[in-house]
Design an enzyme around this catalytic site. Structure first.
Site, PDB file in Angstrom:
ATOM      1  N   GLY A  21       0.831  -1.191   0.000  1.00  0.00           N
ATOM      2  CA  GLY A  21       0.000   0.000   0.000  1.00  0.00           C
ATOM      3  C   GLY A  21       0.871   1.249   0.000  1.00  0.00           C
ATOM      4  N   CYS A  22       0.250   2.385  -0.300  1.00  0.00           N
ATOM      5  CA  CYS A  22       1.006   3.639  -0.397  1.00  0.00           C
ATOM      6  C   CYS A  22       1.531   4.094   0.967  1.00  0.00           C
ATOM      7  CB  CYS A  22       0.150   4.720  -1.044  1.00  0.00           C
ATOM      8  SG  CYS A  22      -1.547   4.821  -0.422  1.00  0.00           S
ATOM      9  N   TYR A  23       0.645   4.136   1.966  1.00  0.00           N
ATOM     10  CA  TYR A  23       1.108   4.528   3.302  1.00  0.00           C
ATOM     11  C   TYR A  23       2.184   3.567   3.833  1.00  0.00           C
ATOM     12  CZ  TYR A  23      -2.696   7.967   3.911  1.00  0.00           C
ATOM     13  OH  TYR A  23      -3.539   9.050   3.788  1.00  0.00           O
TER      14      TYR A  23
END
Length: 419
Positions: free
Chosen positions: A222-224
């Site tokens: 995921g991005c985070y």
């Protein structure tokens, strides 16, 4: 005059090199092309490419071969793109436009089936792309590898039904969590491809490159979690920071929420304000904790709060940590510098320079830095990425490059867009 004769001779040799390649239906290895070019004497641009191919980190498996076409518009490796009508799908198409080996030959989008890609994303009009089809009508015998950009919860059964010969990078969250019960707790539904979970490799490229190289199915982070784990993992691994009291204040552009029509994402709802969401229950928490716990070999818990910002792209994670006894912020900075000194896409800035999302926009780069907190014994780490590139599609392409034995920077050296 002698200079131009030398250039002319080099050019003739280069043409002869590729004429030889043209008469072969498939080449057994990119290294074959490299060795021929080295013998004939390629120009400096070609030599730079060859040096990258020869890098020991990116040796291509002997099982993969490439078609070398006389037509420069044809690509060697056929790519299927599932869920092409979302932001991550469009971003993959944009990145692949400059990839010398990957060409999109299959695109699915159930609600847009029958439409052309430029009718969905007019900015991609210049590219020659196949029409969108529904997943049930897709012919996977026409592709060599697949990017899966489908929504969470719909991916597992589809990937389970794909030919086992395909290399797959999944951009959804469906295979990121190894613990099936944890997946069911956070995503509110049973996992439908438990048997596949055993072979999945988590695709945080800079930290798990060797595992990714051997994988058939990669779960793209995921991005985070990407923005958080890249700075924290080397520091935890070196025992420079404590496992407790890690606080993450993260902010993302609205493209991170996807392209679906949602009231909360309307311009009038987003503009001129900041909004927190997923407070205490954001689904990226177990993914972050899984990665950090793997490093420490003990359970790590974090305080994580994401915020939606009135911007399209960009992500910043501001991380507050307690340093181990006797450790200084200079030690943290030096550890990150040494960990990433040979990495193209992770840059540790000079001391005192504050990373900005503006400076990585549209690129696959992560910029980070460390600052002393005014509270003794604590430090502040700032990490920025483009949530759609390094946080999604760019890292997915980086992973597939590695899986197919190509230099991982291939098609990804776009410099950040500024202003």
């Amino acid at each position: 005059m002698q200079f131009w004769k030398s250039i002319s001779s080099s050019y003739s040799n280069l043409v002869l090199t590729f004429d030889c390649c043209r008469n072969q239906s498939r080449m057994s290895s990119l290294s074959t092309l490299s060795s021929v070019c080295l013998e004939q004497g390629c120009w400096s641009k070609g030599e730079r490419k060859i040096r990258v191919v020869a890098d020991k980190r990116v040796k291509r498996p002997s099982s993969m071969s490439f078609r070398v076409s006389a037509n420069s518009s044809e690509k060697d490796i056929r790519i299927g793109l599932l869920g092409a009508s979302g932001y991550t799908g469009a971003e993959i198409v944009r990145l692949l436009a400059n990839h010398p080996h990957f060409g999109v030959t299959l695109m699915t989008a159930d609600r847009k089936a029958g439409q052309s890609m430029d009718s969905v994303f007019p900015h991609l009009r210049a590219q020659k792309l196949p029409r969108l089809v529904s997943v049930k009508d897709a012919d996977f015998s026409t592709v060599d590898a697949v990017f899966c950009c489908l929504p969470h919860g719909t991916t597992q059964e589809i990937i389970k039904g794909l030919p086992t010969a395909l290399k797959i990078v999944d951009l959804s969250a469906d295979f990121r969590l190894r613990d099936i019960s944890e997946y069911e707790e956070w995503y509110g539904q049973p996992h439908k491809a438990v048997e596949l979970q055993k072979e999945v490799v988590y695709g945080l490229t800079e930290l798990l490159r060797d595992d990714i190289r051997k994988a058939r199915l990669v779960a793209n982070p995921g991005c985070y979690p990407t923005s958080v784990q890249l700075p924290l993992v080397p520091l935890l691994k070196a025992n420079l920071i404590k496992h407790e009291n890690i606080i993450i204040d993260a902010k993302s552009g609205v493209s991170g929420a996807g392209r679906g029509a949602k009231e909360a994402n309307l311009y009038s709802e987003i503009a001129e304000g900041i909004s927190s969401y997923g407070v205490t229950r954001h689904r990226h928490v177990p993914e972050i904790e899984q990665g950090l716990s793997d490093v420490t070999q003990s359970k790590v818990t974090v305080s994580f709060t994401p915020h939606l910002m009135p911007m399209i792209r960009g992500m910043q994670s501001t991380i507050y940590v307690e340093m181990a006894p006797g450790v200084r912020t200079e030690d943290l900075h030096q550890q990150l510098k040494s960990s990433y000194e040979d990495e193209e896409f992770v840059k540790v800035l000079e001391e005192g320079v504050v990373p900005r999302t503006h400076n990585v926009r549209g690129s696959n780069y992560c910029f980070m830095n460390v600052f002393p907190d005014r509270i003794p014994g604590r430090a502040i780490i700032i990490s920025v990425i483009d949530n759609l590139v390094k946080g999604a599609s760019g890292q997915a392409l980086q992973n597939l490059n590695i899986m197919l034995g190509l230099p991982e920077t291939t098609g990804l050296l776009h410099q950040p867009l500024f202003p």
